[in-house]
Design a protein around this motif. Structure first.
Motif, mmCIF file in Angstrom:
data_model
loop_
_atom_site.group_PDB
_atom_site.id
_atom_site.type_symbol
_atom_site.label_atom_id
_atom_site.label_comp_id
_atom_site.label_asym_id
_atom_site.label_seq_id
_atom_site.Cartn_x
_atom_site.Cartn_y
_atom_site.Cartn_z
ATOM 1 N N ALA A 88 0.841 -1.209 0.000
ATOM 2 C CA ALA A 88 0.000 0.000 0.000
ATOM 3 C C ALA A 88 0.873 1.255 0.000
ATOM 4 O O ALA A 88 1.802 1.378 0.794
ATOM 5 C CB ALA A 88 -0.917 -0.013 1.210
ATOM 6 N N ALA A 89 0.531 2.177 -0.877
ATOM 7 C CA ALA A 89 1.333 3.397 -0.994
ATOM 8 C C ALA A 89 0.918 4.459 0.010
ATOM 9 O O ALA A 89 1.712 5.313 0.384
ATOM 10 C CB ALA A 89 1.221 3.955 -2.412
ATOM 11 N N THR A 90 -0.345 4.399 0.438
ATOM 12 C CA THR A 90 -0.839 5.410 1.391
ATOM 13 C C THR A 90 -1.615 4.714 2.508
ATOM 14 O O THR A 90 -1.977 3.539 2.395
ATOM 15 C CB THR A 90 -1.823 6.388 0.719
ATOM 16 O OG1 THR A 90 -2.953 5.638 0.268
ATOM 17 C CG2 THR A 90 -1.190 7.120 -0.461
ATOM 18 N N VAL A 91 -1.903 5.481 3.545
ATOM 19 C CA VAL A 91 -2.710 4.952 4.636
ATOM 20 C C VAL A 91 -4.076 4.500 4.093
ATOM 21 O O VAL A 91 -4.577 3.437 4.436
ATOM 22 C CB VAL A 91 -2.898 6.015 5.739
ATOM 23 C CG1 VAL A 91 -3.899 5.537 6.786
ATOM 24 C CG2 VAL A 91 -1.566 6.358 6.393
ATOM 25 N N ARG A 92 -4.653 5.332 3.222
ATOM 26 C CA ARG A 92 -5.971 5.011 2.665
ATOM 27 C C ARG A 92 -5.953 3.657 1.936
ATOM 28 O O ARG A 92 -6.889 2.860 2.070
ATOM 29 C CB ARG A 92 -6.388 6.125 1.699
ATOM 30 C CG ARG A 92 -7.870 6.240 1.459
ATOM 31 C CD ARG A 92 -8.172 7.438 0.566
ATOM 32 N NE ARG A 92 -7.909 8.719 1.216
ATOM 33 C CZ ARG A 92 -8.761 9.308 2.065
ATOM 34 N NH1 ARG A 92 -9.920 8.747 2.341
ATOM 35 N NH2 ARG A 92 -8.451 10.457 2.629
ATOM 36 N N ALA A 93 -4.883 3.380 1.180
ATOM 37 C CA ALA A 93 -4.769 2.113 0.464
ATOM 38 C C ALA A 93 -4.604 0.951 1.458
ATOM 39 O O ALA A 93 -5.148 -0.142 1.247
ATOM 40 C CB ALA A 93 -3.594 2.162 -0.507
ATOM 41 N N LEU A 94 -3.887 1.209 2.543
ATOM 42 C CA LEU A 94 -3.725 0.186 3.584
ATOM 43 C C LEU A 94 -5.077 -0.124 4.227
ATOM 44 O O LEU A 94 -5.409 -1.289 4.475
ATOM 45 C CB LEU A 94 -2.733 0.668 4.646
ATOM 46 C CG LEU A 94 -2.555 -0.245 5.862
ATOM 47 C CD1 LEU A 94 -1.921 -1.585 5.478
ATOM 48 C CD2 LEU A 94 -1.715 0.440 6.938
ATOM 49 N N VAL A 95 -5.861 0.916 4.494
ATOM 50 C CA VAL A 95 -7.192 0.726 5.082
ATOM 51 C C VAL A 95 -8.049 -0.148 4.159
ATOM 52 O O VAL A 95 -8.748 -1.052 4.623
ATOM 53 C CB VAL A 95 -7.879 2.091 5.357
ATOM 54 C CG1 VAL A 95 -9.359 1.914 5.655
ATOM 55 C CG2 VAL A 95 -7.181 2.802 6.508
ATOM 56 N N ALA A 96 -7.972 0.092 2.846
ATOM 57 C CA ALA A 96 -8.759 -0.706 1.891
ATOM 58 C C ALA A 96 -8.334 -2.176 1.962
ATOM 59 O O ALA A 96 -9.177 -3.077 1.992
ATOM 60 C CB ALA A 96 -8.578 -0.158 0.477
ATOM 61 N N GLU A 97 -7.026 -2.412 2.062
ATOM 62 C CA GLU A 97 -6.530 -3.804 2.159
ATOM 63 C C GLU A 97 -6.987 -4.456 3.455
ATOM 64 O O GLU A 97 -7.445 -5.593 3.465
ATOM 65 C CB GLU A 97 -4.994 -3.821 2.132
ATOM 66 C CG GLU A 97 -4.403 -3.697 0.753
ATOM 67 C CD GLU A 97 -2.873 -3.746 0.784
ATOM 68 O OE1 GLU A 97 -2.288 -4.191 1.804
ATOM 69 O OE2 GLU A 97 -2.267 -3.330 -0.219
ATOM 70 N N LEU A 98 -6.844 -3.708 4.563
ATOM 71 C CA LEU A 98 -7.218 -4.282 5.866
ATOM 72 C C LEU A 98 -8.727 -4.548 5.933
ATOM 73 O O LEU A 98 -9.151 -5.573 6.475
ATOM 74 C CB LEU A 98 -6.796 -3.340 7.000
ATOM 75 C CG LEU A 98 -5.288 -3.183 7.220
ATOM 76 C CD1 LEU A 98 -4.999 -2.010 8.158
ATOM 77 C CD2 LEU A 98 -4.674 -4.470 7.783
ATOM 78 N N SER A 99 -9.510 -3.638 5.359
ATOM 79 C CA SER A 99 -10.974 -3.795 5.395
ATOM 80 C C SER A 99 -11.410 -5.065 4.691
ATOM 81 O O SER A 99 -12.440 -5.648 5.042
ATOM 82 C CB SER A 99 -11.655 -2.606 4.707
ATOM 83 O OG SER A 99 -11.350 -1.439 5.394
ATOM 84 N N ALA A 100 -10.623 -5.481 3.693
ATOM 85 C CA ALA A 100 -10.982 -6.676 2.913
ATOM 86 C C ALA A 100 -10.632 -7.972 3.657
ATOM 87 O O ALA A 100 -11.018 -9.061 3.226
ATOM 88 C CB ALA A 100 -10.277 -6.630 1.563
ATOM 89 N N THR A 101 -9.918 -7.849 4.794
ATOM 90 C CA THR A 101 -9.484 -9.053 5.524
ATOM 91 C C THR A 101 -10.655 -9.883 6.023
ATOM 92 O O THR A 101 -10.736 -11.083 5.786
ATOM 93 C CB THR A 101 -8.613 -8.665 6.752
ATOM 94 O OG1 THR A 101 -7.704 -7.656 6.374
ATOM 95 C CG2 THR A 101 -7.870 -9.861 7.299
ATOM 96 N N ASP A 102 -11.546 -9.241 6.765
ATOM 97 C CA ASP A 102 -12.717 -9.953 7.301
ATOM 98 C C ASP A 102 -13.747 -8.935 7.792
ATOM 99 O O ASP A 102 -13.513 -7.723 7.707
ATOM 100 C CB ASP A 102 -12.314 -10.917 8.430
ATOM 101 C CG ASP A 102 -11.615 -10.212 9.594
ATOM 102 O OD1 ASP A 102 -11.863 -9.003 9.788
ATOM 103 O OD2 ASP A 102 -10.846 -10.866 10.312
ATOM 104 N N ALA A 103 -14.843 -9.452 8.320
ATOM 105 C CA ALA A 103 -15.950 -8.577 8.728
ATOM 106 C C ALA A 103 -15.547 -7.658 9.882
ATOM 107 O O ALA A 103 -16.011 -6.512 9.960
ATOM 108 C CB ALA A 103 -17.150 -9.422 9.128
ATOM 109 N N ARG A 104 -14.681 -8.132 10.778
ATOM 110 C CA ARG A 104 -14.294 -7.311 11.936
ATOM 111 C C ARG A 104 -13.504 -6.093 11.475
ATOM 112 O O ARG A 104 -13.738 -4.978 11.935
ATOM 113 C CB ARG A 104 -13.441 -8.138 12.909
ATOM 114 C CG ARG A 104 -14.174 -9.350 13.456
ATOM 115 C CD ARG A 104 -13.369 -9.980 14.570
ATOM 116 N NE ARG A 104 -13.486 -9.153 15.771
ATOM 117 C CZ ARG A 104 -13.898 -9.593 16.945
ATOM 118 N NH1 ARG A 104 -14.205 -10.862 17.094
ATOM 119 N NH2 ARG A 104 -13.988 -8.794 17.980
ATOM 120 N N HIS A 105 -12.540 -6.326 10.579
ATOM 121 C CA HIS A 105 -11.770 -5.199 10.051
ATOM 122 C C HIS A 105 -12.695 -4.254 9.288
ATOM 123 O O HIS A 105 -12.591 -3.031 9.417
ATOM 124 C CB HIS A 105 -10.671 -5.696 9.109
ATOM 125 C CG HIS A 105 -9.508 -6.323 9.805
ATOM 126 N ND1 HIS A 105 -9.547 -7.602 10.311
ATOM 127 C CD2 HIS A 105 -8.271 -5.841 10.087
ATOM 128 C CE1 HIS A 105 -8.371 -7.879 10.861
ATOM 129 N NE2 HIS A 105 -7.581 -6.823 10.749
#
Lengths: 149, 82
Positions: free
Chosen positions: B25-42
């Motif tokens: 991830a190049a930015t925090v926002r891109a990291l958030v998108a990746e983490l959100s895709a992990t599971d329902a809790r994220h």
């Protein structure tokens, strides 16, 4: 300039006396303490303060640096606790010393305003009925920062 | 590798104090998108990022901050110190 982040209680009177005795050339010392306030219903059992250890002292030191850039301070002190506290216990204190009172008062208010919303602490309230809730930040606290910009 | 830390209700909602992630991830926002895709809790924790604050390497920043060279990213609710 001293920043302390600790779980243990502190002796406010002793800290104030030591601070005031240790500053040379100051004509004004301002001290402030934040105390755990019971809720309106009187049911607060304890307040648990979480923090981000790697960031806390760094953030507080940066806030002190900003205060020193604005006011000619002889010295300042911040003590902030974390962990479980009961109503009436002191959470934190700030002390500032300057040649004149305007700088000491101004810097103390500035430090408090920044501590409220820029230092990585989060308060959780546990009530006697077993309830637990994170304390929400208040928009007034964010607004208080704007007057310094 | 990036250390991602969670505090207060973000930690509770995700169920972890932190995790080590492999990310490009190049930015925090891109990291958030990746983490959100992990599971329902994220996904639940990151549902409304306006309710969150972020620090990169222990410095408060915003969601557009770059992550190049970053070692630690922390997500938490607005702070309630003092």
């Amino acid at each position: 300039m001293t920043v302390r982040v600790q779980a243990a209680p502190f002796d406010y009177g002793a800290e104030c006396a030591r601070f005031a005795a240790g500053v040379a050339g100051a004509g004004a010392v301002v001290t402030f303490a934040g105390v755990v306030r019971d809720n309106d219903a009187g049911t607060l059992k304890r307040m648990v303060i979480e923090h981000y250890p790697a960031m806390t002292e760094k953030a507080l030191t940066a806030i002190v640096g900003q205060a020193r850039a604005r006011w000619p301070l002889c010295d300042c002190l911040i003590i902030h606790r974390y962990g479980a506290l009961v109503p009436g216990e002191m959470i934190m204190m700030v002390a500032t010393a300057a040649r004149h009172r305007a700088a000491a008062f101004g810097a103390a208010e500035f430090l408090m305003d920044y501590l409220k919303s820029r230092a990585p602490f989060w308060k959780r309230e546990i009530t006697s009925d077993g309830g637990a809730a994170w304390v929400e930040s208040r928009s007034e606290d964010e607004g208080a920062l704007r007057r310094w910009n | 590798m990036l250390d991602v830390l969670y505090f207060a209700w973000v930690r509770e909602r995700i169920g972890l104090p932190g995790e080590r992630v492999e990310t490009g991830a190049a930015t925090v926002r891109a990291l958030v998108a990746e983490l959100s895709a992990t599971d329902a809790r994220h996904a639940a924790a990151f549902a409304d990022i306006s309710a969150l604050r972020v620090a990169v390497d222990q410095e408060l920043t915003d969601f557009d901050a770059p992550l190049a060279g970053a070692r630690e990213v922390a997500f938490f609710p607005p702070m309630t110190g003092g």
